[in-house]
Design an enzyme around this catalytic site. Structure first.
Site, PDB file in Angstrom:
ATOM      1  N   ASP A   1      41.873  -3.860  16.657  1.00 55.73           N
ATOM      2  CA  ASP A   1      42.257  -4.645  15.484  1.00 55.73           C
ATOM      3  C   ASP A   1      42.650  -6.045  15.947  1.00 55.73           C
ATOM      4  OD1 ASP A   1      43.201  -5.771  13.188  1.00 55.73           O
ATOM      5  OD2 ASP A   1      44.531  -4.123  12.641  1.00 55.73           O
TER       6      ASP A   1
ATOM      7  N   CYS B   1      41.616 -10.746   8.468  1.00 59.43           N
ATOM      8  CA  CYS B   1      41.207  -9.456   9.037  1.00 59.43           C
ATOM      9  C   CYS B   1      39.746  -9.124   8.796  1.00 59.43           C
ATOM     10  CB  CYS B   1      42.099  -8.327   8.519  1.00 59.43           C
ATOM     11  SG  CYS B   1      41.916  -7.940   6.750  1.00 59.43           S
TER      12      CYS B   1
ATOM     13  N   HIS C   1      43.315  -4.198   4.192  1.00 63.34           N
ATOM     14  CA  HIS C   1      43.191  -4.517   5.616  1.00 63.34           C
ATOM     15  C   HIS C   1      42.041  -3.743   6.231  1.00 63.34           C
ATOM     16  CE1 HIS C   1      44.262  -5.843   9.582  1.00 63.34           C
ATOM     17  NE2 HIS C   1      44.345  -4.609  10.004  1.00 63.34           N
TER      18      HIS C   1
END
Length: 271
Positions: free
Chosen positions: A125, A71, A110
């Site tokens: 995302d 991420c 995250h």
């Protein structure tokens, strides 16, 4: 002064052949192309190699060397790309809820993005593994939003936002976050834990994912799964390091690093 991302090289990497404009159509096209072309993977932490969050290091790895990332790498690269085409982007740091009870405290591990497009905020995302968003979501609470894959929704309450995905007909929580401003050092600290701590799953297990138009592909250690949009899933147990390498190269389109630690870890997975 922020480093300049090579937009031409990035566009070539993801196969986006249209002009890059600061509009919703461009962002949606970039997101779809990005998640199909650049895999989510944790090979560096698995090999004991720290993850570098310098934007140019991420560009070199994900764009020029044919690798993927997790991420912090995917969304850091995406933030620089969106800024380079003229959009305002605000990173947010989130607590993962996937496969955990919602009331269990979790660390902030995250990274996601809020992008302002035509004076409206959108959640972007491209780095949440097997349930990575394949389109941007309007930043609006309570509304079910369709994507090329699962439906998603954002919920708001108690000063927090929650992202959920509808999986097999059930709403499942993915992560929660606030709109409190974050500094780059917040992500550096979280990234250090995720990529180096012995309790982090990223240092202990192989986790790879890729989202293509009709499928989600996932590899967890030796278990390779192809999830189809019609609800079918195909499961395969890989029997050797050679088979794992073949799947990583063929299905996840990764250029694997020539590193003895990778050979050792893949061999251990197949032992």
């Amino acid at each position: 002064m922020r480093p300049e991302i090579d937009l031409s090289a990035y566009a070539t990497r993801i196969g986006h052949l249209q002009p890059l404009h600061p509009d919703l159509a461009t962002v949606q096209a970039i997101v779809r192309a990005h998640v199909a072309a650049i895999a989510f993977e944790n090979l560096d932490p698995l090999m004991g190699k720290p993850v570098d969050l310098d934007p140019l290091a991420i560009e070199d790895k994900l764009v020029h060397r044919g690798r993927g990332g997790y991420c912090f790498e995917h969304n850091r690269l995406m933030a620089e790309v969106l800024r380079a085409i003229g959009l305002t982007v605000t990173p947010v740091i989130a607590r993962v809820l996937w496969n955990r009870p919602e009331d269990v405290p979790t660390a902030q591990t995250h990274m996601a993005l809020l992008a302002t497009i035509d004076d409206e905020r959108w959640l972007v995302d491209v780095g949440f593994g097997g349930l990575t968003l394949s389109s941007a979501l309007r930043f609006q609470a309570g509304m079910e939003q369709l994507t090329p894959h699962e439906p998603y929704r954002l919920l708001q309450g108690d000063g927090q936002w929650r992202l959920q995905a509808k999986v097999a007909g059930q709403w499942r929580p993915l992560y929660r976050f606030t709109l409190q401003p974050c500094e780059d050092v917040d992500f550096v600290v979280a990234n250090h834990y995720v990529s180096t701590h012995p309790d982090s799953p990223f240092t202990r297990e192989l986790m790879v994912a890729r989202t293509v138009p009709e499928q989600r592909l996932a590899l967890r250690n030796r278990e390779f799964t192809m999830h189809h949009r019609d609800g079918r899933s195909e499961h395969y147990t890989l029997g050797s390091a050679r088979e794992i390498r073949s799947v990583l190269e063929r299905h996840f389109m990764l250029v694997l690093p020539a590193h003895p630690a990778l050979d050792r870890r893949l061999a251990a997975l197949s032992a």
